[in-house]
Write a protein that holds these residues in place. Sequence first.
Motif, PDB file in Angstrom:
ATOM      1  N   LYS A 200      44.934  52.693  29.530  1.00 46.42           N
ATOM      2  CA  LYS A 200      44.521  51.913  30.447  1.00 46.42           C
ATOM      3  C   LYS A 200      43.212  51.497  30.162  1.00 46.42           C
ATOM      4  O   LYS A 200      42.404  50.421  30.078  1.00 46.42           O
ATOM      5  CB  LYS A 200      44.668  51.990  32.080  1.00 46.42           C
ATOM      6  CG  LYS A 200      44.292  51.138  32.998  1.00 46.42           C
ATOM      7  CD  LYS A 200      44.246  51.353  34.345  1.00 46.42           C
ATOM      8  CE  LYS A 200      45.729  51.269  34.548  1.00 46.42           C
ATOM      9  NZ  LYS A 200      46.270  51.377  36.113  1.00 46.42           N
ATOM     10  N   ALA A 201      42.117  52.777  30.016  1.00 44.23           N
ATOM     11  CA  ALA A 201      40.960  52.440  29.609  1.00 44.23           C
ATOM     12  C   ALA A 201      40.561  51.848  28.285  1.00 44.23           C
ATOM     13  O   ALA A 201      39.812  51.106  28.217  1.00 44.23           O
ATOM     14  CB  ALA A 201      40.159  53.774  29.682  1.00 44.23           C
ATOM     15  N   ILE A 202      41.387  52.314  27.249  1.00 50.21           N
ATOM     16  CA  ILE A 202      41.286  51.776  26.134  1.00 50.21           C
ATOM     17  C   ILE A 202      41.795  50.199  26.127  1.00 50.21           C
ATOM     18  O   ILE A 202      41.078  49.500  25.284  1.00 50.21           O
ATOM     19  CB  ILE A 202      42.273  52.353  25.045  1.00 50.21           C
ATOM     20  CG1 ILE A 202      42.093  53.812  25.005  1.00 50.21           C
ATOM     21  CG2 ILE A 202      42.422  51.645  23.679  1.00 50.21           C
ATOM     22  CD1 ILE A 202      42.822  54.544  24.134  1.00 50.21           C
ATOM     23  N   GLY A 203      42.763  49.773  26.948  1.00 52.93           N
ATOM     24  CA  GLY A 203      43.005  48.742  26.868  1.00 52.93           C
ATOM     25  C   GLY A 203      41.905  47.490  27.508  1.00 52.93           C
ATOM     26  O   GLY A 203      41.484  46.532  27.159  1.00 52.93           O
ATOM     27  N   VAL A 204      41.255  48.089  28.521  1.00 47.78           N
ATOM     28  CA  VAL A 204      40.206  47.303  29.286  1.00 47.78           C
ATOM     29  C   VAL A 204      38.733  47.448  28.541  1.00 47.78           C
ATOM     30  O   VAL A 204      38.021  46.849  28.901  1.00 47.78           O
ATOM     31  CB  VAL A 204      40.081  47.643  30.545  1.00 47.78           C
ATOM     32  CG1 VAL A 204      39.583  48.983  30.892  1.00 47.78           C
ATOM     33  CG2 VAL A 204      39.183  46.708  31.505  1.00 47.78           C
ATOM     34  N   GLY A 205      38.591  48.606  27.775  1.00 43.56           N
ATOM     35  CA  GLY A 205      37.432  48.881  27.358  1.00 43.56           C
ATOM     36  C   GLY A 205      36.629  49.974  27.926  1.00 43.56           C
ATOM     37  O   GLY A 205      36.420  49.985  29.052  1.00 43.56           O
ATOM     38  N   GLU A 206      35.920  50.882  27.313  1.00 48.08           N
ATOM     39  CA  GLU A 206      35.340  51.960  27.747  1.00 48.08           C
ATOM     40  C   GLU A 206      34.195  51.670  28.613  1.00 48.08           C
ATOM     41  O   GLU A 206      34.116  52.275  29.880  1.00 48.08           O
ATOM     42  CB  GLU A 206      34.869  52.936  26.725  1.00 48.08           C
ATOM     43  CG  GLU A 206      35.817  53.718  25.868  1.00 48.08           C
ATOM     44  CD  GLU A 206      36.435  54.679  26.936  1.00 48.08           C
ATOM     45  OE1 GLU A 206      35.860  55.416  27.845  1.00 48.08           O
ATOM     46  OE2 GLU A 206      37.958  54.848  26.851  1.00 48.08           O
ATOM     47  N   GLU A 207      33.255  51.079  28.144  1.00 49.06           N
ATOM     48  CA  GLU A 207      32.149  50.395  29.127  1.00 49.06           C
ATOM     49  C   GLU A 207      32.801  49.692  30.500  1.00 49.06           C
ATOM     50  O   GLU A 207      32.158  50.181  31.610  1.00 49.06           O
ATOM     51  CB  GLU A 207      31.184  49.546  28.415  1.00 49.06           C
ATOM     52  CG  GLU A 207      30.245  50.154  27.595  1.00 49.06           C
ATOM     53  CD  GLU A 207      29.354  49.291  26.931  1.00 49.06           C
ATOM     54  OE1 GLU A 207      28.531  48.495  27.861  1.00 49.06           O
ATOM     55  OE2 GLU A 207      29.018  49.173  25.730  1.00 49.06           O
TER      56      GLU A 207
ATOM     57  N   ALA B 148      42.675  43.213  32.611  1.00 51.08           N
ATOM     58  CA  ALA B 148      42.490  42.488  31.271  1.00 51.08           C
ATOM     59  C   ALA B 148      41.818  43.329  30.405  1.00 51.08           C
ATOM     60  O   ALA B 148      40.975  43.993  30.632  1.00 51.08           O
ATOM     61  CB  ALA B 148      42.039  41.111  31.432  1.00 51.08           C
ATOM     62  N   ALA B 149      42.155  42.907  29.054  1.00 51.55           N
ATOM     63  CA  ALA B 149      41.310  43.231  27.783  1.00 51.55           C
ATOM     64  C   ALA B 149      39.716  43.139  28.086  1.00 51.55           C
ATOM     65  O   ALA B 149      39.416  42.286  28.630  1.00 51.55           O
ATOM     66  CB  ALA B 149      42.039  42.870  26.695  1.00 51.55           C
ATOM     67  N   ASP B 150      39.088  43.933  27.410  1.00 49.41           N
ATOM     68  CA  ASP B 150      37.633  43.761  27.443  1.00 49.41           C
ATOM     69  C   ASP B 150      37.175  42.469  26.691  1.00 49.41           C
ATOM     70  O   ASP B 150      37.580  42.110  25.433  1.00 49.41           O
ATOM     71  CB  ASP B 150      36.969  44.923  26.569  1.00 49.41           C
ATOM     72  CG  ASP B 150      35.438  44.876  26.573  1.00 49.41           C
ATOM     73  OD1 ASP B 150      34.927  43.650  27.478  1.00 49.41           O
ATOM     74  OD2 ASP B 150      34.826  45.782  26.006  1.00 49.41           O
TER      75      ASP B 150
ATOM     76  N   VAL C  64      39.130  44.158  43.150  1.00 47.67           N
ATOM     77  CA  VAL C  64      38.384  44.753  42.071  1.00 47.67           C
ATOM     78  C   VAL C  64      38.872  44.328  40.532  1.00 47.67           C
ATOM     79  O   VAL C  64      38.034  43.977  39.572  1.00 47.67           O
ATOM     80  CB  VAL C  64      38.329  46.390  42.115  1.00 47.67           C
ATOM     81  CG1 VAL C  64      37.520  47.085  40.789  1.00 47.67           C
ATOM     82  CG2 VAL C  64      37.519  46.629  43.459  1.00 47.67           C
ATOM     83  N   SER C  65      40.237  44.231  40.323  1.00 49.36           N
ATOM     84  CA  SER C  65      40.740  43.880  39.031  1.00 49.36           C
ATOM     85  C   SER C  65      40.287  42.521  38.601  1.00 49.36           C
ATOM     86  O   SER C  65      40.180  42.093  37.574  1.00 49.36           O
ATOM     87  CB  SER C  65      42.168  44.002  39.247  1.00 49.36           C
ATOM     88  OG  SER C  65      42.796  43.432  40.234  1.00 49.36           O
ATOM     89  N   ALA C  66      40.155  41.583  39.598  1.00 55.15           N
ATOM     90  CA  ALA C  66      40.111  40.256  39.405  1.00 55.15           C
ATOM     91  C   ALA C  66      38.579  40.000  39.160  1.00 55.15           C
ATOM     92  O   ALA C  66      38.195  39.349  38.266  1.00 55.15           O
ATOM     93  CB  ALA C  66      39.958  39.373  40.938  1.00 55.15           C
ATOM     94  N   GLN C  67      37.431  40.887  39.837  1.00 57.11           N
ATOM     95  CA  GLN C  67      36.168  41.089  39.287  1.00 57.11           C
ATOM     96  C   GLN C  67      36.158  41.386  37.921  1.00 57.11           C
ATOM     97  O   GLN C  67      35.201  41.255  37.104  1.00 57.11           O
ATOM     98  CB  GLN C  67      35.277  41.872  40.301  1.00 57.11           C
ATOM     99  CG  GLN C  67      35.352  41.674  41.676  1.00 57.11           C
ATOM    100  CD  GLN C  67      34.669  42.420  42.477  1.00 57.11           C
ATOM    101  OE1 GLN C  67      33.842  43.406  42.122  1.00 57.11           O
ATOM    102  NE2 GLN C  67      35.016  42.447  43.905  1.00 57.11           N
ATOM    103  N   ALA C  68      36.848  42.638  37.368  1.00 54.80           N
ATOM    104  CA  ALA C  68      36.945  43.186  36.083  1.00 54.80           C
ATOM    105  C   ALA C  68      37.041  42.080  35.279  1.00 54.80           C
ATOM    106  O   ALA C  68      36.766  42.098  33.906  1.00 54.80           O
ATOM    107  CB  ALA C  68      37.638  44.400  36.104  1.00 54.80           C
ATOM    108  N   LYS C  69      38.121  41.366  35.674  1.00 52.14           N
ATOM    109  CA  LYS C  69      38.567  40.145  34.455  1.00 52.14           C
ATOM    110  C   LYS C  69      37.712  39.291  34.247  1.00 52.14           C
ATOM    111  O   LYS C  69      37.401  38.660  33.268  1.00 52.14           O
ATOM    112  CB  LYS C  69      40.000  39.565  35.039  1.00 52.14           C
ATOM    113  CG  LYS C  69      41.210  40.496  34.858  1.00 52.14           C
ATOM    114  CD  LYS C  69      42.449  39.979  35.784  1.00 52.14           C
ATOM    115  CE  LYS C  69      43.616  40.800  35.799  1.00 52.14           C
ATOM    116  NZ  LYS C  69      44.906  40.291  36.456  1.00 52.14           N
ATOM    117  N   ALA C  70      36.970  38.850  35.224  1.00 55.49           N
ATOM    118  CA  ALA C  70      35.845  37.978  35.234  1.00 55.49           C
ATOM    119  C   ALA C  70      34.790  38.610  34.536  1.00 55.49           C
ATOM    120  O   ALA C  70      34.025  37.444  33.885  1.00 55.49           O
ATOM    121  CB  ALA C  70      35.471  37.614  36.829  1.00 55.49           C
TER     122      ALA C  70
END
Length: 904
Positions: A747-754, A829-831, A898-904
């Motif tokens: 999951k972390a790889i998919g979204v990006g480490e940072e 979502a992906a980074d 929180v996931s919506a914020q991350a996608k944004a």
Amino acid sequence: MFGIAQKLFGSVNDRNLKPFRARVQQINALEPVTEALSDDALRGRTAEFKQKIANGAPLDDILPEAFATVREAAKRSIGLRHFDTQLIGGMVMHAGNIAEMRTGEGKTLVATAPTYLNALEGKGVHVITVNDYLAQRDAEWMGQVYNFLGMSWGTIVHGMDDNQRREAYAADITYGTNNEFGFDYLRDNMKYSLADMVQRGHRYCIVDEVDSILIDESRTPLIISGPTDDRSELYIKLNNIIPLLEDDDFEKDEKQKSVVFTEQGNEKLEELLTQAELLEGSMYEPSNVSVVHHANQALRAHKLFKRDIDYIVQKGEVVLIDEFTGRMMPGRRLSEGLHQAIEAKEKANIQPENQTLASITFQNYFRLYDKLSGMTGTASTEADEFSDIYKLGVIEIPTNKPIQRIDDDDVVYRTAKEKFNAIIDDLEDCAKRGQPVLVGTVSIEKSELLSTLLANRGVKHQVLNALHHEQEAQIVAQAGVPGAITVATNMAGRGTDIQLGGNLEMRIEQETAEKESKLGRELTPEEADALKSEIAADIEEKKKIALEAGGLYVLATERHESRRIDNQLRGRTGRQGDPGRSKFFICLEDDLLRIFAADRLDSIMRRLGIEEGEAIIHPWMNKALETSQRRVEQRNFEIRKNLLKYDDVINDQRKAIFEQRIEFMHAKDVSEDIRDMRHQTLEAMVHLHMPEKAFHEQWDIDGLEKTVLEELALPAPIRTWADAEGVATEEVADKLIEFADDAYAKKAIGVGEERMRWIEKQVLLQEVDTRWREHLSNLDQLRSVVHLRGYAQRDPLNEFKSEAFALFEALLTDLRSAVTTMLMRLQVAADDGPAPTEVTPAEPPKAVFETHIDPQTGQNERAEEPQTSTPAAWDRTPRNSACPCGSGKKYKHCHGDVSAQAKA
């Protein structure tokens, strides 16, 4: 024998002062050298002192030079030179003690010396006083001294934004009120970024009016809270029930200020609550605890709280009155439904109760400082409490000039009518002779009653209480004019002196404005100087008349339950060697005597054959009254001490949570903490469903698979692992942890480490805050009922400690579980861009209130309600409330996701 020893060796206070007197001589010896320095050379000493400190010199080594420098800077900048006694006061405070200095001895100037010395360390000095006006006045006035010496200073007052506060705290010296400093500490520990915090530590603090702040205002905590659901109907129904009770249904103890239902009253209450459809079953069932609690609050509202004494009703709102100052406290609300009960009683607007978000007592806030000190005119009567709670010694500073005030013996009458007749006779005589009088009363009700009686006799006077507080400055300014009679509650005068003849600055300001308004233009410099000279001459003439009449006369209409408050009132007169006089008029109907000594004194007066209108005047009566006051003070001290014992339990937990939050904010990467939480949560799940000592057949493998899937969204093949031959619980736990770690890593790889690191920090801080608020609510409820354990012969404090510890452990367990569940179930979502740099606050309520509850403490503030009409303000919506966007979803599943914020 004791008197002889004291003459030979001096009192304890004399011995405490001896080393400070020796240092004053050192400072005075430096004065000629300091006077010879140019302004630039004097200012340059600040850099020299800082360099010495940087090289390791202790502050005490440079004290004489620093104090001499401040004294000379004050002479050049504001025209004031520190008296020797003021230098002693400064050294006492630098040593971490309380300097008890009489009214008019110039405490504001005294503070500059220890403030400057300690500010040289560069870690910030806080000077705290009782209200915004004094904080601003003292900062601007003494700021001239600090400016002269190249020191920066700032002021913290209500209404400032965070940037202004941060700038003020970054200064070498910061002035402000106790509430502002305390609330800033709480708000800082609700921030989500270190850059957003405003305070920079708690190095050294000087508390002005230290007895008011650390004793009077410390009875209850500062609280930041948010509103709960509206329950107006409940308060109204309960309010209608209380008048149906009879005297036998409750017991009232005025000494303890408590009222409780009797056994008969409880039976009647249960019947009435059932009839009102507020109760289902017995009132002792757990489900009815809330209703019974509010019924008790309604009883207190009716039987203990009195209109125009404890509160007033203004524009449909119940406004509390400070017992010690007589001031209104708009915005302050009593807790636990008591304020709502009073609102229902007075048919005022009923506002919702509040949920505690953060709180701290003044005791625990001020104990954060590495070094604490204070100054006041009245501290010695509470010396034991200062020593016990704050480790502060009290040292009495001698006056610059001998005190000429005459303190007459108390005059004791049998009835209030006789007492007030004698008071008015005395005031009429003073008015004729031209002696100014300050009349002290204990409540608004008493001050208004006396005002009415004076008006009926045609005695001209002014009234100063919470109903007339707008004119306070003007009334106090003229209270020293010959023949002036000022009827006041205790609000008259902390921080302001009553000057004989009148206040020069106030009159110049007032009369200049009047003349300019009349002329329609500003006065020329010549006109202004002429007016100033005219006013000064008039004041000097009036001062002579007032002095010839005996100076300011303080006439008290009643003894307060605290000797300290009486001493404050006495201290309004006889400043800087002026003549003055004080006298207390007492009667057996006064609250203090009625509650504690009425029967005994009444029988004495009857035996002596005291007739109507006659009074007893004897030093023994003074001692008897002081004994009663001492008993009340001791009882109040025990109450505060007991409350602190409970708060110390919470304070240990508060420190742990706040320190952990700051560690999380400092950390750029919290993934290790997240991993540890995940592992502990998974181990707990496995051990719950597969106990180590249970047989394989007793394992709930299906239940574990279902829990892991539903809570963590992990389709783990647990049955396959568990059915393997010879497998143990620990092996299943290890496999499940490995499976979860792999899923989380993908999951972390998919979204990006940072971005993942930002999400982890966001979730962690949000959940810490959510769990802490729930924990505070649980502790509040526990505190309100734990005293009942005493009936079972168990110590309530020990019970509270053990249960609070268990609740805290449950908080940590819930935190680990909640953070793990949130992060494992996140769909991100992906980074596609840089990660956000700041954490977004979660779950602040729509309106946040800052309150200092209890009617016997200082002022409070109430924060403005944030606007929720724009998307920018939606992040203040509670997570379980409907989303403001109108989608019909809960906020946490919509714009608060929180996931919506991350996608944004």
